[in-house]
Design a protein around this motif. Sequence first.
Motif, PDB file in Angstrom:
ATOM      1  N   HIS A 172       0.850  -1.181   0.000  1.00  0.00           N
ATOM      2  CA  HIS A 172       0.000   0.000   0.000  1.00  0.00           C
ATOM      3  C   HIS A 172       0.893   1.240   0.000  1.00  0.00           C
ATOM      4  O   HIS A 172       1.937   1.274   0.665  1.00  0.00           O
ATOM      5  CB  HIS A 172      -0.892   0.025   1.245  1.00  0.00           C
ATOM      6  N   GLU A 179      -4.602   7.058  -2.135  1.00  0.00           N
ATOM      7  CA  GLU A 179      -4.314   5.726  -1.601  1.00  0.00           C
ATOM      8  C   GLU A 179      -4.397   4.693  -2.719  1.00  0.00           C
ATOM      9  O   GLU A 179      -5.343   4.686  -3.514  1.00  0.00           O
ATOM     10  CB  GLU A 179      -5.318   5.364  -0.503  1.00  0.00           C
ATOM     11  N   TRP A 181      -3.003   0.412  -3.975  1.00  0.00           N
ATOM     12  CA  TRP A 181      -2.253  -0.833  -3.811  1.00  0.00           C
ATOM     13  C   TRP A 181      -1.411  -1.014  -5.067  1.00  0.00           C
ATOM     14  O   TRP A 181      -1.930  -0.949  -6.188  1.00  0.00           O
ATOM     15  CB  TRP A 181      -3.189  -2.034  -3.630  1.00  0.00           C
TER      16      TRP A 181
END
Length: 368
Positions: A172, A179, A181
């Motif tokens: 992450h 944000e 991944w």
Amino acid sequence: MTQAELLPLDEWHKAQGARMVPFAGYMMPVQYEGIIAEHLWTREHAGLFDVSHMGQILLEGDNVDAALERLMPGDFAILMDGRLRYSMLLNEEGGIIDDLMVTRRGDHFYLVVNGATKAGDIENLKARLSDEIRLTHMTGQALLALQGPRAADVLAALAPEVADLSFMQGMHCRIAGVEAWVSRSGYTGEDGFEISMANEDAATIADALVADERVRPVGLGARDSLRLEAGLPLYGHDLDEEVTPVMAGLNFAIGKRRREEGGFAGDRRIMAELADGPAACRVGILVEGRQPVREGAEILDDEGNEVGRITSGGHSPSLGRPIAMGYVAAPLSQAGTHLKVEQRGKLFSAEVTPMPFVPHRYHRKQGK
């Protein structure tokens, strides 16, 4: 006819000059400036692909790794946090329902499955996993792939910590304040990353990436030619439920412990093929001349007998020649074997060749 869905970045693609076509139930960018130009740019710099049509799935619950091991041949019990594995969802005869990426993320697993098969995959998983395993289809997530030799420099300028990732690791992080991944993976044979973020944040990340002059948007057309050069199979073409992992040459995805112990769907057939060899094998094929051969073309031996079929074929921009992959009878699968390919009544001379056609350039760190 069902209307194709729009990607979260539909308007963004159009603003970039994309030609949109229906694919796997979505309107997808097939090209921007041209397939060959985009292909070569990715091999030399960095290409940005929208793969948001693919399915992103979370699986949670007690002993979820053991549950996955009953359906797939990977060794997930030893998979460390943040590590990815390529695997296959198998039917009870060992045929491939789908090929997919499996990542352990703390107490759950994150799966990325093919767009054309995701609905069926979800139904299959729900039917075969116990009620204790919770499945979440992450419909609110987009997925981008940044691929090419400059991809790491580009992404590290926005998120420095990704430079520490090795091939098949994920983490992450924040990219352009968003944000996300990020995994060091992809399906072009190049170094690169796949980036999952909320649908509403996709344009922010896409804009930040193409703001770098080393990055250009790339469509489905070049994605297909890149994966073909890399010798990577495409589900629904090179893989299906009649094909086993051993036939497809994907033995590396069968864990060592799993080969010894079995315990996965179709294990008896697959273990027998590992021991004795399959009846047919996926091979790379170099085709003489300039004209590509396409899926469905017959493969013939020297006496004109049909011994297989082409499953993927096209022009290789990197090599400047036609290449293909297909399945042939196992005795004819050795590199250097001379064959013929028949397409629309025309015969083409061909030769079995090792894959990949263009060397992989994945980023692996020593000891990783």
